[in-house]
Design an enzyme around this catalytic site. Structure first.
Site, PDB file in Angstrom:
ATOM      1  N   LYS A  98      11.442  -7.356   3.502  1.00  0.00           N
ATOM      2  CA  LYS A  98      10.361  -7.222   2.517  1.00  0.00           C
ATOM      3  C   LYS A  98       9.425  -8.344   2.425  1.00  0.00           C
ATOM      4  O   LYS A  98       9.593  -9.409   2.995  1.00  0.00           O
ATOM      5  CB  LYS A  98      10.774  -7.298   1.192  1.00  0.00           C
ATOM      6  N   TYR A 136       7.222   5.141  -2.919  1.00  0.00           N
ATOM      7  CA  TYR A 136       7.867   4.899  -4.281  1.00  0.00           C
ATOM      8  C   TYR A 136       7.582   5.810  -5.437  1.00  0.00           C
ATOM      9  O   TYR A 136       7.292   5.573  -6.354  1.00  0.00           O
ATOM     10  CB  TYR A 136       7.612   3.559  -4.771  1.00  0.00           C
ATOM     11  N   ASN A 202      14.040  -9.456  -3.277  1.00  0.00           N
ATOM     12  CA  ASN A 202      15.410  -9.323  -2.941  1.00  0.00           C
ATOM     13  C   ASN A 202      15.410  -9.214  -1.296  1.00  0.00           C
ATOM     14  O   ASN A 202      16.377  -8.753  -1.026  1.00  0.00           O
ATOM     15  CB  ASN A 202      16.139  -8.332  -3.721  1.00  0.00           C
ATOM     16  N   HIS A 205      15.342  -3.820   2.249  1.00  0.00           N
ATOM     17  CA  HIS A 205      15.521  -2.581   1.770  1.00  0.00           C
ATOM     18  C   HIS A 205      15.947  -1.712   2.831  1.00  0.00           C
ATOM     19  O   HIS A 205      15.841  -2.010   3.826  1.00  0.00           O
ATOM     20  CB  HIS A 205      14.313  -2.183   1.133  1.00  0.00           C
ATOM     21  N   GLU A 216      11.861   8.564   4.224  1.00  0.00           N
ATOM     22  CA  GLU A 216      11.117   7.069   4.444  1.00  0.00           C
ATOM     23  C   GLU A 216      10.543   6.965   5.853  1.00  0.00           C
ATOM     24  O   GLU A 216       9.239   6.412   6.001  1.00  0.00           O
ATOM     25  CB  GLU A 216      12.050   6.164   3.810  1.00  0.00           C
TER      26      GLU A 216
END
Length: 380
Positions: A98, A136, A202, A205, A216
């Site tokens: 990310k 998303y 974080n 993913h 995805e």
């Protein structure tokens, strides 16, 4: 069982450098005794009679290469439904490094390779709002959605397709719990425990299921296999190109080479783009055009670079000295010589000879932007 169900069949191509021709073959692998056979599709005759050969089935896949008695074959498709069913069952997942974690790409790739997972596709990119919205869509309308969209489109990132048995779970185990504080307590060696800043940033993913992975991967890499995301290659005054060669990619040394490279960069330079490519022989000849007639290894270099996936790296800098510094980092072109006189160079550590010498680097200041442009503009 019918005879055709006792063997795998692969449609392959062999690039004949001397004749400058692509020759089609069908490769058969017999499950009963591990023998192989080759059929020449051009002449409609048997090219190689059934014989014992130590074929690595785990290395077989579309767009991958296999060497049969010195002849490098590219697998272009499955030869029958039985083979397709057997090999299409390999699990794959979508992985993302990310925004906010780009500086740790070398270390994270190294961890992926150490885990045994195979990186099948890789691209550093900037996420567009349109692609992010599709990824998303299920969160649209939720309170955290605006911050999620802001984060995911804010900085460079890295997208990957990973493959391997049980890879969805294995990648999620490697990532660790979503909350980095929980990750530090429960799995301190996980990627989120090591690299996450907070629960939004974080670090990584991963798809939560095989069905999510297919969705995805289709969005990020395109259903036609052409990734719609913009490359992160930076338009600084100067740049240079590093190409991690196929043998090093196959040996899962990409992360180690990137870590070695990152530690060697001067303060005014940085890795701005990383991407995996599988070049055709014609593309490889274009890229290596300056070496034709200038080096005796030219034909072997073309065969090797086009033999399997490579990883191109764009190094951006404020100084033209970066080209020379990367040549020094790589070391002598022959890895045997590098091991004798430049033991800490990349080619000494990761290469074998003057062809399988781990990395290609731009030779001249004027060539460097052309080489970066070839991978990160022309081939996009």
């Amino acid at each position: 069982m019918a005879e055709y169900r006792k063997r795998y069949a692969f449609n392959c191509e062999y690039y004949d450098v001397a004749a400058d021709l692509i020759r089609p073959y069908t490769l058969f692998y017999y499950l009963s005794d591990g023998t192989i056979e080759m059929f020449d599709e051009r002449t409609k005759r048997c090219f190689l009679k059934r014989t014992t050969f130590p074929l690595d089935l785990d290395a077989l896949d579309i767009d991958r290469h296999v060497k049969i008695f010195g002849r490098q074959l590219k697998i272009v498709s499955y030869g029958d439904a039985f083979t397709k069913t057997a090999f299409d069952s390999v699990e794959r997942t979508y992985a993302m490094i990310k925004p906010g974690t780009f500086e740790h790409v070398p270390s994270i790739i190294s961890r992926i390779e150490e885990s045994g997972l195979v990186i099948h596709r890789l691209k550093s990119a900037r996420m567009s709002e349109e692609i992010a919205g599709r990824l998303y869509k299920e969160h649209d309308g939720k309170s955290f959605y605006p911050n999620l969209m802001k984060m995911i489109t804010s900085e460079p990132m890295c997208v990957m397709e990973l493959r391997g048995e049980g890879c969805v779970k294995r990648w999620r185990d490697l990532m660790g719990p979503t909350n980095p504080e929980t990750a530090k307590r429960e799995n301190p060696r996980s990627l989120r425990a090591l690299y996450a800043k907070n629960i939004t940033y974080n670090a990584v993913h991963g798809s939560d299921s095989s069905s999510s992975a297919e969705r995805e991967l289709g969005i990020v890499f395109g259903d036609d296999g052409k990734c719609p995301l913009r490359s992160t290659a930076s338009a600084t005054p100067f740049c240079t190109c590093v190409v991690i060669l196929p043998h090093a990619v196959k040996e899962k040394k990409v992360g180690s080479i990137l870590q070695h490279l990152d530690k060697s960069l001067p303060s005014n330079a940085f890795i701005s783009a990383v991407q995996m490519f599988t070049l055709t022989p014609e593309q490889t000849k274009e890229f290596y055009a300056v070496y034709e007639g200038a080096t005796p290894e030219y034909s072997a270099m073309v065969r090797h670079l086009s033999s399997d996936s490579c990883v191109a790296v764009c190094i951006s800098s404020e100084s033209e000295e970066i080209v020379g510094k990367m040549r020094e980092w790589a070391g002598p072109k022959d890895s045997v010589i590098a091991k004798a006189i430049r033991k800490e160079s990349a080619r000494a550590l990761f290469g074998y000879d003057s062809v399988q010498n781990a990395v290609h680097v731009s030779d001249l200041v004027e060539e460097a932007p052309v080489e970066c442009g070839y991978f990160f503009k022309l081939l996009q």
